[in-house]
Design a protein around this motif. Structure first.
Motif, PDB file in Angstrom:
ATOM      1  N   GLU A 154      -0.885  47.081  57.854  1.00  0.00           N
ATOM      2  CA  GLU A 154      -1.403  48.278  57.203  1.00  0.00           C
ATOM      3  C   GLU A 154      -0.939  49.548  57.918  1.00  0.00           C
ATOM      4  O   GLU A 154      -0.693  50.576  57.295  1.00  0.00           O
ATOM      5  CB  GLU A 154      -2.940  48.252  57.172  1.00  0.00           C
ATOM      6  N   TYR A 155      -0.819  49.459  59.259  1.00  0.00           N
ATOM      7  CA  TYR A 155      -0.467  50.647  60.034  1.00  0.00           C
ATOM      8  C   TYR A 155       0.901  51.210  59.647  1.00  0.00           C
ATOM      9  O   TYR A 155       1.131  52.413  59.738  1.00  0.00           O
ATOM     10  CB  TYR A 155      -0.472  50.329  61.533  1.00  0.00           C
ATOM     11  N   THR A 156       1.794  50.332  59.209  1.00  0.00           N
ATOM     12  CA  THR A 156       3.142  50.780  58.864  1.00  0.00           C
ATOM     13  C   THR A 156       3.141  51.702  57.645  1.00  0.00           C
ATOM     14  O   THR A 156       4.097  52.439  57.413  1.00  0.00           O
ATOM     15  CB  THR A 156       4.057  49.571  58.579  1.00  0.00           C
ATOM     16  N   ASN A 157       2.049  51.656  56.866  1.00  0.00           N
ATOM     17  CA  ASN A 157       1.975  52.483  55.651  1.00  0.00           C
ATOM     18  C   ASN A 157       1.181  53.771  55.865  1.00  0.00           C
ATOM     19  O   ASN A 157       0.952  54.518  54.907  1.00  0.00           O
ATOM     20  CB  ASN A 157       1.325  51.677  54.514  1.00  0.00           C
ATOM     21  N   LEU A 158       0.758  54.036  57.096  1.00  0.00           N
ATOM     22  CA  LEU A 158      -0.146  55.163  57.330  1.00  0.00           C
ATOM     23  C   LEU A 158       0.543  56.410  57.863  1.00  0.00           C
ATOM     24  O   LEU A 158      -0.125  57.402  58.140  1.00  0.00           O
ATOM     25  CB  LEU A 158      -1.253  54.731  58.314  1.00  0.00           C
ATOM     26  N   ASN A 159       1.833  56.367  58.063  1.00  0.00           N
ATOM     27  CA  ASN A 159       2.561  57.531  58.579  1.00  0.00           C
ATOM     28  C   ASN A 159       1.945  58.017  59.887  1.00  0.00           C
ATOM     29  O   ASN A 159       1.579  59.188  60.047  1.00  0.00           O
ATOM     30  CB  ASN A 159       2.567  58.659  57.540  1.00  0.00           C
ATOM     31  N   LEU A 160       1.802  57.088  60.833  1.00  0.00           N
ATOM     32  CA  LEU A 160       1.205  57.424  62.125  1.00  0.00           C
ATOM     33  C   LEU A 160       2.148  58.290  62.936  1.00  0.00           C
ATOM     34  O   LEU A 160       3.359  58.288  62.731  1.00  0.00           O
ATOM     35  CB  LEU A 160       0.882  56.142  62.904  1.00  0.00           C
ATOM     36  N   SER A 161       1.579  59.004  63.903  1.00  0.00           N
ATOM     37  CA  SER A 161       2.401  59.848  64.773  1.00  0.00           C
ATOM     38  C   SER A 161       3.310  58.978  65.633  1.00  0.00           C
ATOM     39  O   SER A 161       3.028  57.801  65.887  1.00  0.00           O
ATOM     40  CB  SER A 161       1.505  60.702  65.668  1.00  0.00           C
ATOM     41  N   THR A 162       4.404  59.583  66.107  1.00  0.00           N
ATOM     42  CA  THR A 162       5.334  58.859  66.972  1.00  0.00           C
ATOM     43  C   THR A 162       4.666  58.385  68.262  1.00  0.00           C
ATOM     44  O   THR A 162       4.875  57.234  68.666  1.00  0.00           O
ATOM     45  CB  THR A 162       6.555  59.740  67.298  1.00  0.00           C
ATOM     46  N   PRO A 163       3.826  59.202  68.942  1.00  0.00           N
ATOM     47  CA  PRO A 163       3.179  58.713  70.174  1.00  0.00           C
ATOM     48  C   PRO A 163       2.325  57.479  69.935  1.00  0.00           C
ATOM     49  O   PRO A 163       2.391  56.514  70.708  1.00  0.00           O
ATOM     50  CB  PRO A 163       2.331  59.905  70.621  1.00  0.00           C
TER      51      PRO A 163
END
Length: 634
Positions: free
Chosen positions: A110-119
């Motif tokens: 799921e995290y791959t679809n959340l546009n998380l920050s680079t850090p």
């Protein structure tokens, strides 16, 4: 994602605490008032809460949440070293709260679809699979957030660089296109792909690195809520928002997508307009070559109000205008509804309850704990600070933690390995668990009726008054099965052999065998309680019972007792009461019609009532029974 472990350093009374938490069972914290239970729950708010409250000594403020005599950071670093984690390299002895968060494979997808920050993405990649470490530090200069990330000894902190500066580092370290793995095998390399390639050249180790949440980052961390019975309308609405999030997201996601598309169109239109006025801008700001913008439409979900319709209300009423009692009921019903919902979703919420038993009677406490137990099986991790023995009674020992304030004023936390630890932590007695301190076990109906009255004669108090429960196991043949049940019920209770007294006829000892007899077992008479009663008492009973129809002597009673089989198992006819009845029949002979005589009652309530008419003083009670009573009141 759930919280697997927490380290608390220099926060109020929690000077140095390491605690492991369960995902799918309520985590119970017991202890006396001011032992540090609430501080423990509030430390989770420091770690995961959106609006943390932390006080430090400064001008105009004389309250500090940092421990009065804080431990040196070296003490924390020793704990981290034992867990193979890097040190904190500053010398500021502030408050640290560090959490080990565990997520599952489905969440990682799921995290791959959340546009998380680079850090944050880099931290997820650097750490052990399924683990992320989050830390908060609080001191006089404010609060800071840290994540574990891989970095070189030169402290490049590539995740904080923009694309241009990352490209400079690519050249500086001689990274070629062949060194960079393209995750999608198409398109240009992402910053993360470049960062990964640079660190593969420079090497590096995990380090605590300061971090700031980006917009979507908070979505992966569990949301934390601390509940007590001082429930405000805002907390009720907040709970509703949390519980209804999945339902809201179904309708909100398309709106967010639409907002993003609209933002792109707006951004294009704005930049076109900037282009049109660029000449004017350049005339004023001569060094500016061009100007453009980024547009984002912030769409937030929120239940703005809650309305209730009551049986006698004229239409919907704002919950805000209702009493605290109804607010609490709505709050509880929302939590219960969450427990009744699907349990196969991933953990996203951590709920802490500070003494939730307050204002609840025992049945409601049981229902509330069952609700929390059920919600813990779903996507909510629960922590409970409690004094309730009902909550404790329904919990697993390995999920109960005893919080104790030591003589130096600081808290320690230990697992409760047995009930003894619970007694020590809460200063409770057996009666606080089962409403009785001790238990008296008898074998039949006669004793069930007789023994309580004899106890009252002997002590001047009732069994109930002395918190003693009488249990009738309903016969010798049911002893084994009933003993197993009793042992299971009493398993783990404080010094159970001192709390349970067995009072049986002596023939039970022959059934059990000497090896099974304990010091809390008392056996009456040669064979049973009847042959232990004084001869004078039996003489008075018989002569009064048969009035002038028959007259008995002490010699007859002594003869019947002498014929009782001693020290071994025997047939029923060889015991005192049958021998006495048979002796009465023989005494009738030809002079008295035995069949017309009123018969002595069989064993049971009537037999007990007959004996109680004559055993009216403590001196008349058989010695073995008095010894059992002495054991109970010792």
């Amino acid at each position: 994602m759930f919280l697997e472990e927490i380290i608390i350093h220099n926060y109020r009374s929690c000077k140095s605490i390491v605690l492991n938490l369960s995902e799918n069972n309520p985590n119970i914290f017991i202890g006396l008032n001011d032992s540090g239970k609430s501080t423990l729950l509030q430390s989770l708010d420091l770690l995961l809460g959106d609006k943390t409250k932390f006080s430090t000594l400064c001008e105009g403020n004389y309250k500090s949440d940092i421990s009065n005599t804080p431990e040196q950071v070296e003490v924390l670093n020793k704990i981290l070293s034992e867990k193979k984690l890097p040190d904190f390299d500053d010398n500021d002895n502030g408050t640290y709260v560090i959490g080990k968060l565990r997520y599952k494979e489905g969440e990682a997808e799921e995290y791959t679809n959340l546009n998380l920050s680079t850090p944050l993405t880099w931290s997820l990649e650097c750490n052990e699979n399924g683990i992320i470490w989050l830390a908060k530090k609080f001191s006089k200069v404010g609060g800071r957030t840290f994540l574990l990330m891989k970095d070189s000894d030169k402290k490049l902190e590539l995740w904080n660089l923009n694309q241009a500066n990352i490209n400079k580092k690519i050249k500086e370290f001689g990274v070629t296109g062949e060194d960079i793995d393209n995750d999608n095998n198409k398109g240009r390399f992402s910053n993360l792909e470049k960062i990964r390639a640079i660190y593969s050249k420079t090497g590096g180790n995990l380090k605590w690195t300061e971090y700031r949440y980006a917009k979507n980052d908070r979505d992966i961390f569990p949301s934390f809520s601390l509940f007590d019975w001082n429930t405000s309308l805002d907390e009720v609405i907040s709970t509703a928002n949390v519980i209804m999030k999945e339902e809201i997201d179904v309708h909100l996601t398309p709106i967010k997508d639409q907002a993003a598309e609209s933002a792109k169109k707006a951004e294009k239109a704005i930049n076109k307009k900037f282009g049109e006025i660029s000449k004017v801008i350049k005339e004023v700001a001569k060094d500016v070559e061009s100007i453009n913008s980024k547009v984002y439409f912030d769409v937030k979900e929120k239940i703005s109000d809650i309305m209730v319709t009551k049986a006698f209300s004229d239409g919907p009423i704002h919950l805000e205008n209702q009493g605290e009692g109804l607010k609490r009921q709505i709050w509880f019903s929302l939590i219960k509804a969450k427990a009744d919902s699907s349990s196969d979703s991933l953990n996203k919420f951590i709920w802490a309850f500070d003494e939730p038993e307050t204002h609840l009677y025992p049945r409601a406490q049981r229902e509330f704990f069952d609700t929390l137990n059920k919600v813990s099986k779903g996507n909510v991790q629960t922590l409970i600070s409690t004094h309730s023995t009902i909550f404790i009674d329904k919990s697993n020992f390995d999920k109960i933690n005893s919080v104790i304030q030591e003589s130096d004023g600081y808290s320690t936390i230990n697992n409760c390995r047995d009930v003894e630890a619970i007694y020590s932590s809460l200063n409770v007695k057996n009666s606080d668990f089962l409403f009785f301190d001790k238990f008296l076990i008898v074998e039949g109906d006669t004793e069930q009726h007789l023994i309580p009255r004899l106890y009252e004669i002997y002590t001047g108090k009732t069994l109930i008054k002395d918190n003693i429960q009488l249990i009738n196991i309903q016969g010798k043949d049911k002893y084994e099965i009933n003993k197993k049940i009793l042992d299971k019920i009493m398993s783990g209770f404080k010094k159970s052999e001192d709390q349970i007294v067995y009072l049986f006829d002596n023939d039970m000892s022959f059934v059990m065998g000497q090896a099974a007899i304990k010091e809390n077992m008392f056996f009456v008479g040669y064979q049973d309680i009847e042959d232990s009663i004084d001869n004078e008492i039996w003489l008075n009973i018989l002569n009064d019972f048969y009035n002038e129809e028959l007259e008995f002597s002490l010699e007859e009673i002594e003869k019947w007792k002498a014929n009782v089989v001693k020290k071994t198992k025997c047939a029923a006819r060889e015991k005192f009461y049958p021998l006495m009845k048979n002796g009465i029949k023989m005494k009738c002979g030809n002079d008295v019609d035995y069949d017309s005589l009123e018969k002595l009652p069989s064993k049971g309530n009537d037999s007990a009532d007959l004996l109680l008419k004559y055993i009216d003083h403590r001196d008349k009670i058989p010695n073995k029974i008095k010894e059992a009573f002495d054991k109970l009141i010792d």
